[in-house]
Design a protein around this motif. Structure first.
Motif, PDB file in Angstrom:
ATOM      1  N   ALA A 241      12.615  10.826  22.307  1.00 42.16           N
ATOM      2  CA  ALA A 241      11.996   9.713  21.585  1.00 42.16           C
ATOM      3  C   ALA A 241      10.513   9.933  21.338  1.00 42.16           C
ATOM      4  CB  ALA A 241      12.206   8.412  22.348  1.00 42.16           C
ATOM      5  N   ARG A 242       9.935  10.989  21.959  1.00 44.56           N
ATOM      6  CA  ARG A 242       8.510  11.164  21.842  1.00 44.56           C
ATOM      7  C   ARG A 242       8.146  11.566  20.418  1.00 44.56           C
ATOM      8  NH1 ARG A 242       7.507  14.476  26.202  1.00 44.56           N
ATOM      9  NH2 ARG A 242       8.001  16.287  24.929  1.00 44.56           N
ATOM     10  N   VAL A 243       7.259  10.810  19.793  1.00 44.58           N
ATOM     11  CA  VAL A 243       6.793  11.062  18.432  1.00 44.58           C
ATOM     12  C   VAL A 243       5.292  10.879  18.425  1.00 44.58           C
ATOM     13  CG1 VAL A 243       6.851  10.358  16.019  1.00 44.58           C
ATOM     14  CG2 VAL A 243       8.961  10.336  17.383  1.00 44.58           C
ATOM     15  N   GLY A 244       4.595  11.847  17.849  1.00 45.50           N
ATOM     16  CA  GLY A 244       3.153  11.747  17.753  1.00 45.50           C
ATOM     17  C   GLY A 244       2.723  11.425  16.342  1.00 45.50           C
ATOM     18  N   VAL A 245       1.731  10.569  16.231  1.00 48.10           N
ATOM     19  CA  VAL A 245       1.186  10.190  14.923  1.00 48.10           C
ATOM     20  C   VAL A 245      -0.292  10.549  14.927  1.00 48.10           C
ATOM     21  CG1 VAL A 245       0.826   8.332  13.270  1.00 48.10           C
ATOM     22  CG2 VAL A 245       2.840   8.289  14.775  1.00 48.10           C
ATOM     23  N   ARG A 246      -0.731  11.284  13.908  1.00 47.95           N
ATOM     24  CA  ARG A 246      -2.127  11.679  13.855  1.00 47.95           C
ATOM     25  C   ARG A 246      -2.564  11.769  12.400  1.00 47.95           C
ATOM     26  NH1 ARG A 246      -2.550  17.214  12.638  1.00 47.95           N
ATOM     27  NH2 ARG A 246      -0.612  18.410  12.884  1.00 47.95           N
TER      28      ARG A 246
ATOM     29  N   GLU B 224      -0.636  11.703   8.937  1.00 53.80           N
ATOM     30  CA  GLU B 224      -1.144  10.829   7.874  1.00 53.80           C
ATOM     31  C   GLU B 224      -2.111  11.637   6.999  1.00 53.80           C
ATOM     32  OE1 GLU B 224      -0.649   7.740   7.024  1.00 53.80           O
ATOM     33  OE2 GLU B 224       0.464   6.830   8.687  1.00 53.80           O
ATOM     34  N   ILE B 225      -1.846  11.627   5.694  1.00 52.52           N
ATOM     35  CA  ILE B 225      -2.683  12.369   4.753  1.00 52.52           C
ATOM     36  C   ILE B 225      -3.390  11.343   3.869  1.00 52.52           C
ATOM     37  CG2 ILE B 225      -2.730  14.125   2.946  1.00 52.52           C
ATOM     38  CD1 ILE B 225      -0.141  15.242   4.098  1.00 52.52           C
ATOM     39  N   PRO B 226      -4.645  11.056   4.141  1.00 50.81           N
ATOM     40  CA  PRO B 226      -5.347  10.035   3.347  1.00 50.81           C
ATOM     41  C   PRO B 226      -5.692  10.554   1.958  1.00 50.81           C
ATOM     42  CG  PRO B 226      -6.822  11.040   4.939  1.00 50.81           C
ATOM     43  CD  PRO B 226      -5.467  11.604   5.228  1.00 50.81           C
ATOM     44  N   LEU B 227      -5.611   9.644   0.993  1.00 47.25           N
ATOM     45  CA  LEU B 227      -5.918   9.956  -0.398  1.00 47.25           C
ATOM     46  C   LEU B 227      -6.776   8.849  -0.973  1.00 47.25           C
ATOM     47  CD1 LEU B 227      -2.390  11.143  -1.588  1.00 47.25           C
ATOM     48  CD2 LEU B 227      -4.373  12.620  -1.251  1.00 47.25           C
TER      49      LEU B 227
ATOM     50  N   ALA C 111       0.849  -1.187   0.000  1.00 42.35           N
ATOM     51  CA  ALA C 111       0.000   0.000   0.000  1.00 42.35           C
ATOM     52  C   ALA C 111       0.891   1.245   0.000  1.00 42.35           C
ATOM     53  CB  ALA C 111      -0.918   0.018   1.211  1.00 42.35           C
ATOM     54  N   THR C 112       0.366   2.310  -0.580  1.00 47.02           N
ATOM     55  CA  THR C 112       1.120   3.564  -0.703  1.00 47.02           C
ATOM     56  C   THR C 112       0.487   4.613   0.202  1.00 47.02           C
ATOM     57  OG1 THR C 112       1.621   3.010  -3.001  1.00 47.02           O
ATOM     58  CG2 THR C 112       2.008   5.274  -2.311  1.00 47.02           C
ATOM     59  N   TYR C 113       1.328   5.334   0.934  1.00 43.88           N
ATOM     60  CA  TYR C 113       0.864   6.315   1.897  1.00 43.88           C
ATOM     61  C   TYR C 113       1.555   7.655   1.642  1.00 43.88           C
ATOM     62  CZ  TYR C 113      -0.575   2.089   4.371  1.00 43.88           C
ATOM     63  OH  TYR C 113      -1.132   0.884   4.699  1.00 43.88           O
ATOM     64  N   LEU C 114       0.869   8.723   2.059  1.00 40.37           N
ATOM     65  CA  LEU C 114       1.438  10.078   2.018  1.00 40.37           C
ATOM     66  C   LEU C 114       1.507  10.592   3.443  1.00 40.37           C
ATOM     67  CD1 LEU C 114       2.375  12.514   0.240  1.00 40.37           C
ATOM     68  CD2 LEU C 114       0.027  13.348   0.389  1.00 40.37           C
ATOM     69  N   ARG C 115       2.722  10.969   3.872  1.00 38.35           N
ATOM     70  CA  ARG C 115       2.911  11.411   5.256  1.00 38.35           C
ATOM     71  C   ARG C 115       3.750  12.678   5.285  1.00 38.35           C
ATOM     72  NH1 ARG C 115       3.702   5.564   5.924  1.00 38.35           N
ATOM     73  NH2 ARG C 115       1.897   4.731   7.063  1.00 38.35           N
ATOM     74  N   ALA C 116       3.466  13.499   6.311  1.00 41.78           N
ATOM     75  CA  ALA C 116       4.243  14.716   6.552  1.00 41.78           C
ATOM     76  C   ALA C 116       4.880  14.620   7.921  1.00 41.78           C
ATOM     77  CB  ALA C 116       3.347  15.956   6.457  1.00 41.78           C
ATOM     78  N   TYR C 117       6.140  15.015   8.034  1.00 39.47           N
ATOM     79  CA  TYR C 117       6.895  14.952   9.280  1.00 39.47           C
ATOM     80  C   TYR C 117       7.207  16.387   9.704  1.00 39.47           C
ATOM     81  CZ  TYR C 117       7.516   9.991   8.257  1.00 39.47           C
ATOM     82  OH  TYR C 117       7.299   8.664   7.995  1.00 39.47           O
ATOM     83  N   THR C 118       6.651  16.832  10.808  1.00 41.67           N
ATOM     84  CA  THR C 118       6.859  18.189  11.310  1.00 41.67           C
ATOM     85  C   THR C 118       7.650  18.136  12.609  1.00 41.67           C
ATOM     86  OG1 THR C 118       4.811  18.213  12.603  1.00 41.67           O
ATOM     87  CG2 THR C 118       4.641  18.879  10.298  1.00 41.67           C
ATOM     88  N   ASN C 119       8.280  19.276  12.921  1.00 37.35           N
ATOM     89  CA  ASN C 119       9.089  19.407  14.153  1.00 37.35           C
ATOM     90  C   ASN C 119      10.144  18.312  14.239  1.00 37.35           C
ATOM     91  OD1 ASN C 119       7.513  21.580  14.907  1.00 37.35           O
ATOM     92  ND2 ASN C 119       6.151  20.369  16.200  1.00 37.35           N
ATOM     93  N   TRP C 120      10.700  17.946  13.096  1.00 38.36           N
ATOM     94  CA  TRP C 120      11.679  16.853  13.084  1.00 38.36           C
ATOM     95  C   TRP C 120      12.979  17.243  13.774  1.00 38.36           C
ATOM     96  CZ3 TRP C 120      16.132  18.281  10.664  1.00 38.36           C
ATOM     97  CH2 TRP C 120      16.052  19.367   9.766  1.00 38.36           C
ATOM     98  N   ARG C 121      13.237  18.548  13.908  1.00 37.30           N
ATOM     99  CA  ARG C 121      14.502  18.966  14.516  1.00 37.30           C
ATOM    100  C   ARG C 121      14.568  18.632  16.009  1.00 37.30           C
ATOM    101  NH1 ARG C 121      17.495  22.554  11.174  1.00 37.30           N
ATOM    102  NH2 ARG C 121      16.307  23.201   9.330  1.00 37.30           N
TER     103      ARG C 121
END
Length: 1072
Positions: free
Chosen positions: A102-107, A128-131, A85-95
């Motif tokens: 280690a805290r990472v939020g997924v929404r 997660e950006i659904p298409l 399956a193919t997904y489109l994701r954006a990663y913010t505040n990666w710095r």
């Protein structure tokens, strides 16, 4: 044609130490992002520090197939695969991962985390950006941070949204009140400023349906949307409007013919097509807009901007799989006079490329093809920047110059391409700089002055060897089959090199499809990740100048020299167009300290001054090129020399031919010098420089010597030396009026008045006037660089005012009528000569006779009436007597009789004026002014009502004053009142007055007004012979003009009827 210059644009290179073989790379925000081959981990390295140290690393949720970085919002967007399956994701505040948090939020898109983020903690978030369709390409807008996703049949636009932590709590009460569009979020996030963390999110705003194409690459920039298929590029413009409109689809999808895949095993080549601007909507790709935004209530409208379909050329050594478009980019360009927070760039450029040729288009202000890049070998990828175009082949990194600065300069400065400023044209042929060799280059990306290269050197596996053997066998079979076909129709391919080359290409048995990206072989080895730093623009400029010295020494007029200096000019222009770094820092990073901002501003100011100084040097060098070049572009020497800031003396020294050189002065230098002498009057040349100018034109263009000597800049010229040159010119070319006047001016400067007079007497006055029309600067000099308002008289003008005032007045009138001088400027000249009450009035009188402009005529009439009244007021009416303290006035060039006889504005004096004021009863000056004013009032042009305010200063106690008031009253139609006043003051003039004015429709006044007045006055003074004579003359006229019955009614009933009987008898006899 592409020029090639041996200038090196690279300063240094270093290898990034990565642990695993890179599969994908991208860069932005001062960081390099590396995705290991087949891995699920992203490593970020700092490009701003020596050695490119690791910033952080974080895991992705799938295998990354594509990765992009957005400068606005400092986020990463990926296309990932997991479990087919193919997904489109954006990663913010990666710095924040740099601090080993280690805290990472997924929404999901649009769902904010309310845990640690809301309580003040900082963490990286994965959105997660659904298409509904599989994403194939992504692009981020460098202006707004918006996200464009290309799917199989659609383009989906996501708007970047931003929310601060302080407003996060209020979101629960009003979920949409605190959201705001983020057109200009700062670049990068500071991990130490947790209280200022902005939470990013996206809103799906628009879906573009493209059923007629399959996107391979997409690009987004400030409302411009570009989509690239295999051999097609389409650029659209999305505009948002607040009002609601019905959804539009353009072009009509009903008329669209769907493309059908070719079922055969052969390739159908599409025809090449280019549609610009509004013509682009004629392409066969329909686009429909579907608005999906929840917050925006406006409407998006779509317009076509560019469509380009290319036909691949298979004679360049590329097969079908390689002959596809790549490297699609939309590049904005802001100028230095724009606000750093401006969302609207001055220019937007679109670049895309085939392996053999690249195309650069300008989209704003009219779509046009700016440059075409012909590559010397197959190009794998290209990246456009403001200064250079970086391309990679399998074995080299090469740079080409770009023309973005040429386009943007003309947008920023309206004075470009005039005699004041110049810039090389955007159509200037591009050039290639020295290449840097590498092995096995695969991809390239650019961040600022850092060029990142990924290279691999793979070995061929047994499976690949087998596939290549099978492919060669198939190619041999195809070659044999097609050769047989040609021989069957009587064509021998071996006799035609083009057919032989065609048959050697392995493309006929392949479908027109894009190949999937080649995975690195497990048996491969030898990979490197390079960071190559480009030199600063000023350094590259200096190398170009040094390289140009070779052409300058061997052939100063070579086109390559001019082209190379033009390239250097555009390089500097691109640097000056960019907004100042301190402005971007102070606005993009509010946390920056004032001291840091001040230091950044000072450094930027120093750098800019250095570039501006280099630009002036370059303009001087370009001026030298065009000054010696061909006639075609010689005019460009003028604006480039003006931009150089050099004095005319320095420019003359740069163009002075060597004694051993056979070359004379170039046409461009002469063009510059002529314009300088014509326009630049603020500074005078020294005698040495002025004499050199005379020598230059006496050798190159002797016919221009008169104009040269008349220039205000040449006031320090040596008159004796110049006179000898002019006399030689006269002996060579013959006598001419302008040349004679110029020689007379030199004699005047030598104080040789007899020779001056002899030269001025050579020609008639009219011929001399024509000479001044040909060269007005012999009379007038401009003090302010060509501004007529600053004109001043020359020494010749001062001499003419004393010795030949008539010639001076005639010349000034001719200059005015030929639009060489304005009336106000001529007045200023006469005032500077001290002739404002003498020659200036003569000039007005002559202008009144010559001018045909009604506005000028009325202005002159009022001025002259004012002058005449002033003269009457300040001179005594007694014969040959002047008022005390008044010197003898200047004798006018034209008398009243001359003015009456030479034009229609001065009318002949009414006969009753002579009776009222006999000649020689006043002084000559007084009488001259009186007659001229009376003549104006007797003429048809002067309005009596316009001069009535001026007449108030004149007393009617004197006969001459009374005559003027009576004239005005008569001109205003006050005949009854005038008859009474005239009978009171001067009854002997009444008959002359009545004979002149009481005619036609005013004839009835003879018996309605004049006869009763005379009857009454003679009854009171029966022995007044003047009144009796006037009554007798009146009765004669009345008897001739009335009937007997009317005459009887006019006879008074006071017992004097016997006096009227002879006249009644005459009236009756006339009727018989």
């Amino acid at each position: 044609m592409v020029h090639v210059y041996n200038c090196h644009p690279f300063a240094s290179q270093q290898i990034v130490q990565v642990e695993q073989e890179p599969g994908l790379v991208c860069c932005g925000g001062g960081a390099l992002f590396v995705v290991a081959t087949g891995g699920c981990k992203v490593e970020a390295y700092s490009l701003e520090q020596e050695g490119c140290p690791l910033i952080c690393r974080f895991a992705t949720m799938g295998t990354v197939r594509s990765i992009q970085h957005s400068k606005i919002g400092d986020y990463l967007v990926t296309i990932e695969e997991k479990n087919s399956a193919t997904y489109l994701r954006a990663y913010t505040n990666w710095r924040y991962q740099a601090e080993e948090k280690a805290r990472v939020g997924v929404r999901l898109l649009g769902h904010l985390l309310r845990g640690a983020s809301q309580r003040g903690g900082a963490q990286m978030e994965i959105i997660e950006i659904p298409l509904s369709e599989r994403p194939v390409a992504v692009a981020c807008c460098s202006i707004t941070g918006d996200l464009l996703v290309g799917c199989d049949k659609t383009l989906v636009l996501f708007t970047l949204r931003r929310q601060s932590q302080q407003n996060l709590l209020s979101q629960s009460q009003n979920p949409w009140s605190s959201w705001q569009q983020s057109p200009s979020q700062g670049q990068g996030q500071n991990s130490s400023s947790n209280h200022n963390v902005s939470l990013l999110d996206f809103e799906r705003s628009v879906i573009l349906h493209l059923p007629g194409t399959k996107p391979r690459q997409v690009a987004l920039c400030g409302g411009y949307v570009a989509v690239q298929a295999e051999l097609e590029v389409l650029v659209l413009k999305l505009s948002a409007h607040s009002e609601t409109k019905e959804q539009e689809v353009s072009p009509d999808t009903d008329n669209h013919v769907d493309r059908v895949e070719d079922p055969t095993d052969f390739l159908l080549l599409p025809r090449q097509q280019e549609l610009l601007g509004d013509q682009a909507k004629l392409c066969d790709i329909p686009v429909s807009v579907e608005k999906t935004g929840l917050e925006d209530r406006g409407q998006y409208t779509l317009s076509y901007v560019l469509f380009r379909r290319v036909t691949p050329d298979y004679f360049q050594g590329c097969n079908v799989e390689e002959m596809q478009l790549h490297s699609l980019q939309l590049r904005p360009l802001f100028t230095s006079n724009q606000s750093p927070s401006s969302d609207e760039p001055a220019c937007v450029f679109c670049f895309f490329s085939l392996p053999t040729v690249g195309y650069l288009y300008s989209l704003k202000g009219g779509v046009e093809l700016v440059s075409t890049y012909q590559y010397p070998e197959k190009v794998l990828e290209a990246v456009l920047t403001d200064h250079l175009l970086h391309v990679i082949t399998k074995s080299a990194l090469q740079c080409f110059t770009v023309r973005c600065a040429a386009v943007a300069t003309r947008v920023e400065d309206p004075y470009i391409d005039t005699t004041m400023k110049a810039c090389p044209p955007s159509s200037l042929e591009v050039c290639a700089l020295r290449m840097q060799l590498f092995i096995g280059l695969r991809s390239v990306c650019v961040c600022g002055r850092h060029v990142v290269l990924l290279s691999t050197a793979d070995l061929e596996t047994p499976e690949e060897t087998e596939r290549n053997t099978q492919r060669r066998g198939l190619e041999l079979k195809e070659h044999t089959m097609l050769t047989g076909i040609f021989l069957a129709v009587g064509i021998d391919p071996t006799t035609t090199p083009a057919l032989e080359s065609l048959l050697s290409r392995p493309f006929l048995s392949r479908k027109w499809t894009i190949s999937s990206p080649k995975e690195t072989s497990t048996a491969g080895h030898g990979w490197n990740l390079y960071v190559v730093d480009t030199v600063s623009p000023i350094t590259l400029y200096q190398e170009m100048v040094e390289y140009s010295q070779h052409y300058m020494e061997t052939n100063p007029q070579a086109q390559s020299l001019q082209h190379l200096l033009s390239e250097a000019h555009l390089l500097l222009r691109a640097s000056l167009l960019q907004p100042s770094p301190w402005q971007r820092n102070s606005e993009g990073d509010p946390a920056a300290s004032p001291q840091a901002n001040a230091e950044s501003r000072a450094a930027a100011q120093v750098d800019r001054q250095e570039v501006e100084k280099a630009l002036q040097e370059n303009c001087a060098q370009l001026g030298d090129c065009f000054s010696r070049g061909s006639q075609k572009n010689c005019h460009l020497a003028l604006p480039y020399y003006r931009m150089s800031g050099l004095s005319v003396t320095n420019i003359m020294a740069r163009n002075r031919p060597l004694h051993s050189s056979p070359h004379s002065y170039g046409s461009g230098f002469l063009f510059y010098l002529k314009h300088y002498l014509l326009e630049e009057a603020a500074q005078s040349l020294s005698q040495k420089a002025a004499d050199e100018v005379v020598d230059i034109f006496s050798q190159s263009e002797p016919s221009q010597l008169v104009s040269v000597c008349a220039s205000p800049s040449m006031v320090n010229i040596s008159p004796a030396r110049t006179l000898r040159i002019l006399q030689h010119l006269e002996d060579t070319t013959g006598v001419s009026v302008p040349l004679t006047i110029t020689m007379a001016t030199m004699m005047l400067r030598l104080d040789d008045l007899p020779q001056y007079t002899q030269l001025m007497d050579r020609h008639s006055e009219m011929a001399m006037v024509y000479g001044f029309i040909e060269e007005p600067r012999m009379l007038l000099h401009d003090r302010g660089g060509g501004q007529p308002a600053h004109s001043c008289p020359t020494k010749l003008t001062q001499q003419l005012a004393q010795s030949q005032p008539g010639l001076l007045v005639a010349a000034m009138v001719a200059l005015h009528e030929n639009n060489k001088v304005q009336l106000e400027h001529a007045d200023r000249i006469f005032k500077e000569l001290g002739c404002e009450n003498s020659l200036q009035v003569d000039f007005w009188e002559a202008m009144l006779m010559a001018s045909s402009q009604e506005a000028v005529i009325q202005e002159l009439l009022f001025r002259l009436a004012s002058v005449y009244i002033d003269r009457l007021t300040h001179t005594n009416s007694e014969t040959h007597t002047l008022l005390p303290h008044k010197p003898a006035t200047h004798k006018s060039l034209k008398s009243a009789d001359d003015l009456i006889n030479s034009g229609s504005h001065y009318g002949a004096l009414y006969p009753w004026l002579t009776v009222l004021i006999p000649p020689h009863t006043t002084s000559s000056q007084h009488q001259e002014a009186l007659h001229k004013l009376q003549s104006l009032l007797c003429g048809p042009s002067l309005s009596a009502s316009s001069v009535m305010p001026l007449m108030d200063s004149l007393s009617s106690e004197t006969l001459w004053g009374f005559s003027l008031h009576l004239l005005c009253a008569t001109r205003r139609g006050q005949y009854n009142r005038s008859i009474e006043k005239l009978l009171d003051r001067c009854p002997q003039a009444i008959i002359a007055y009545a004979n002149h004015h009481l005619q036609d429709k005013h004839m009835v006044l003879w018996w309605q007004k004049l006869l009763p007045e005379l009857c009454n006055r003679t009854r009171e003074t029966a022995h007044n012979s003047i009144l009796l004579a006037a009554l007798k003359e009146t009765l004669v006229v009345v008897a001739m003009e009335t009937s007997p019955g009317e005459f009887l009614e006019l006879i008074p009933d006071d017992g004097t009827a016997s006096y009227f009987l002879p006249h009644l008898l005459t009236c009756c006899q006339r009727r018989e």
